[in-house]
Design a protein around this motif. Structure first.
Motif, mmCIF file in Angstrom:
data_model
loop_
_atom_site.group_PDB
_atom_site.id
_atom_site.type_symbol
_atom_site.label_atom_id
_atom_site.label_comp_id
_atom_site.label_asym_id
_atom_site.label_seq_id
_atom_site.Cartn_x
_atom_site.Cartn_y
_atom_site.Cartn_z
ATOM 1 N N VAL A 156 -20.169 -14.572 26.229
ATOM 2 C CA VAL A 156 -20.238 -16.015 25.935
ATOM 3 C C VAL A 156 -20.059 -16.255 24.436
ATOM 4 O O VAL A 156 -19.283 -17.119 24.017
ATOM 5 N N VAL A 157 -20.775 -15.453 23.627
ATOM 6 C CA VAL A 157 -20.687 -15.593 22.160
ATOM 7 C C VAL A 157 -19.247 -15.353 21.693
ATOM 8 O O VAL A 157 -18.694 -16.132 20.910
ATOM 9 N N TRP A 158 -18.623 -14.300 22.229
ATOM 10 C CA TRP A 158 -17.248 -14.017 21.813
ATOM 11 C C TRP A 158 -16.296 -15.137 22.255
ATOM 12 O O TRP A 158 -15.416 -15.556 21.500
ATOM 13 N N LEU A 159 -16.521 -15.655 23.476
ATOM 14 C CA LEU A 159 -15.648 -16.723 23.980
ATOM 15 C C LEU A 159 -15.766 -17.994 23.148
ATOM 16 O O LEU A 159 -14.767 -18.707 22.974
ATOM 17 N N ARG A 181 -8.488 -20.357 19.061
ATOM 18 C CA ARG A 181 -7.311 -20.816 19.829
ATOM 19 C C ARG A 181 -6.985 -22.268 19.517
ATOM 20 O O ARG A 181 -5.833 -22.660 19.487
ATOM 21 N N LYS A 182 -8.054 -23.059 19.311
ATOM 22 C CA LYS A 182 -7.837 -24.481 19.013
ATOM 23 C C LYS A 182 -7.527 -24.694 17.536
ATOM 24 O O LYS A 182 -7.338 -25.830 17.112
ATOM 25 N N GLN A 183 -7.542 -23.591 16.798
ATOM 26 C CA GLN A 183 -7.280 -23.614 15.353
ATOM 27 C C GLN A 183 -8.212 -24.589 14.630
ATOM 28 O O GLN A 183 -7.812 -25.274 13.688
ATOM 29 N N GLU A 184 -9.464 -24.633 15.137
ATOM 30 C CA GLU A 184 -10.455 -25.487 14.477
ATOM 31 C C GLU A 184 -11.007 -24.751 13.266
ATOM 32 O O GLU A 184 -11.139 -23.521 13.266
ATOM 33 N N GLU A 185 -11.366 -25.486 12.256
ATOM 34 C CA GLU A 185 -11.850 -24.887 11.008
ATOM 35 C C GLU A 185 -13.292 -24.407 11.126
ATOM 36 O O GLU A 185 -13.648 -23.370 10.604
ATOM 37 N N VAL A 186 -14.096 -25.219 11.833
ATOM 38 C CA VAL A 186 -15.540 -24.942 11.861
ATOM 39 C C VAL A 186 -15.984 -24.494 13.257
ATOM 40 O O VAL A 186 -15.634 -25.133 14.261
ATOM 41 N N LEU A 187 -16.743 -23.417 13.273
ATOM 42 C CA LEU A 187 -17.316 -22.933 14.538
ATOM 43 C C LEU A 187 -18.483 -23.848 14.925
ATOM 44 O O LEU A 187 -19.181 -24.357 14.042
ATOM 45 N N PRO A 188 -18.694 -24.087 16.237
ATOM 46 C CA PRO A 188 -19.783 -24.989 16.628
ATOM 47 C C PRO A 188 -21.158 -24.431 16.211
ATOM 48 O O PRO A 188 -21.408 -23.229 16.343
ATOM 49 N N GLY A 189 -22.017 -25.320 15.769
ATOM 50 C CA GLY A 189 -23.343 -24.901 15.288
ATOM 51 C C GLY A 189 -24.250 -24.372 16.386
ATOM 52 O O GLY A 189 -25.132 -23.544 16.130
ATOM 53 N N TYR A 190 -24.008 -24.811 17.635
ATOM 54 C CA TYR A 190 -24.885 -24.375 18.740
ATOM 55 C C TYR A 190 -24.773 -22.875 19.037
ATOM 56 O O TYR A 190 -25.587 -22.309 19.740
ATOM 57 N N ARG A 191 -23.703 -22.247 18.494
ATOM 58 C CA ARG A 191 -23.528 -20.806 18.760
ATOM 59 C C ARG A 191 -24.633 -19.976 18.090
ATOM 60 O O ARG A 191 -24.987 -18.898 18.580
ATOM 61 N N LEU A 192 -25.159 -20.484 16.960
ATOM 62 C CA LEU A 192 -26.132 -19.688 16.198
ATOM 63 C C LEU A 192 -27.423 -19.413 16.983
ATOM 64 O O LEU A 192 -27.869 -18.261 17.051
ATOM 65 N N PRO A 193 -28.054 -20.447 17.600
ATOM 66 C CA PRO A 193 -29.235 -20.120 18.431
ATOM 67 C C PRO A 193 -28.895 -19.228 19.618
ATOM 68 O O PRO A 193 -29.692 -18.366 20.007
ATOM 69 N N ILE A 194 -27.695 -19.415 20.199
ATOM 70 C CA ILE A 194 -27.288 -18.551 21.331
ATOM 71 C C ILE A 194 -27.196 -17.099 20.845
ATOM 72 O O ILE A 194 -27.678 -16.176 21.509
ATOM 73 N N ARG A 212 -12.505 -19.531 21.489
ATOM 74 C CA ARG A 212 -12.084 -20.915 21.756
ATOM 75 C C ARG A 212 -11.775 -21.647 20.449
ATOM 76 O O ARG A 212 -10.769 -22.338 20.336
ATOM 77 N N THR A 213 -12.648 -21.437 19.465
ATOM 78 C CA THR A 213 -12.453 -22.094 18.165
ATOM 79 C C THR A 213 -11.160 -21.619 17.517
ATOM 80 O O THR A 213 -10.408 -22.402 16.946
#
Lengths: 118, 149
Positions: B101-104, B111-124, B108-109
């Motif tokens: 899940v963490v790697w996905l 692949r979408k060429q987004e600059e910032v990784l979602p913050g919710y990943r850190l608690p996960i 995803r970020t």
């Protein structure tokens, strides 16, 4: 003089007793009185005790897991095989044929033991 | 047996699981550490290091789960597990899913060429590290690292 002799006797008895106790942990031979009775092998601290057990034909050997970790008792020659034994669980097998039965724990293969049936 | 003898590998049975498990544990924990550092220092290089560590950690879970299940089926003949063994199996599967899940999330970020990784990943990631550590602790307990020899 008498006092020193009795101290020496007591020390000798202690040494002999300790030696006898120590060797008894590694191997055990069932006496005539224990014939056809149940012998126990204790599983503790990742080892079988006694490691080597000599019993007469017809003896039932019971393994009891006194360890905090699950263990199994599996005959190397596939003669007997226990389920996973949790703490305080037992497994018994009656040896009806003479021979040497090496066994091990399938979760911890370094744990080995042997039952010699005479 | 010689360590490079093929028989050692073939006859090691569930010992393979005990050896292989160190790869995803180490890679995942270091990957998360890099990700936290990348977040803190805002460095792309650290984020890239985190991504590749997490990728290899996720791939490494596959042989680990397989050898664990095979050990259960072969050594214990697939019998119903309970106690520490059951906890280890369940937590091991949960750990593997969390690593993926963490790697996905990272994938995803990218692949979408987004600059910032979602913050919710850190608690996960933090929860995943705790579960991976607990699973490893149970595995170490089961394998007898505290025992003689």
């Amino acid at each position: 003089m008498r006092r020193s002799v009795s101290i020496a006797g007591l020390a000798a008895a202690l040494v002999l007793g300790t030696l006898g106790f120590g060797t008894g942990q590694k191997s055990y031979v069932a006496s005539a009185q224990e014939k056809t009775s149940t012998m126990e092998v204790k599983i503790d601290n990742f080892s079988f005790g006694p490691v080597e057990l000599t019993v007469p034909v017809g003896t039932t050997v019971t393994w009891t897991n006194r360890d905090d970790i699950p263990h199994t008792v599996v005959s190397t020659d596939k003669v007997f095989k226990s389920k996973v034994l949790d703490t305080d669980e037992k497994f018994s097998y009656t040896f009806s044929k003479a021979g040497t039965y090496p066994y091990f724990c399938s979760i911890h293969p370094k744990m080995t033991g042997k039952v010699i049936v005479q | 047996m010689h360590p490079f003898d093929i028989k050692t590998v073939v006859f090691a049975k569930h010992a393979q699981h005990v050896v292989l498990i160190h790869f995803p544990i180490a890679l995942f924990i270091i990957g998360v550490l890099f990700d936290f550092l990348a977040q803190w220092k805002t460095q792309r290089l650290l984020a890239a290091a985190a991504y590749y560590n997490l990728l290899v950690a996720a791939i490494a879970t596959i042989p680990v789960v397989l050898t664990g299940i095979l050990a259960w089926q072969w050594e214990l003949e697939g019998q119903k597990l309970k106690g520490i063994l059951l906890m280890h199996l369940v937590m091991g599967c949960v750990s593997s899913v969390l690593i993926w899940v963490v790697w996905l999330i990272h994938r995803r970020t990218r692949r979408k060429q987004e600059e910032v990784l979602p913050g919710y990943r850190l608690p996960i990631e933090a929860v995943a590290v705790v579960i991976v550590t607990l699973t490893g602790h149970l595995g170490g307990f089961l394998s007898g690292v505290n025992g003689p020899g």
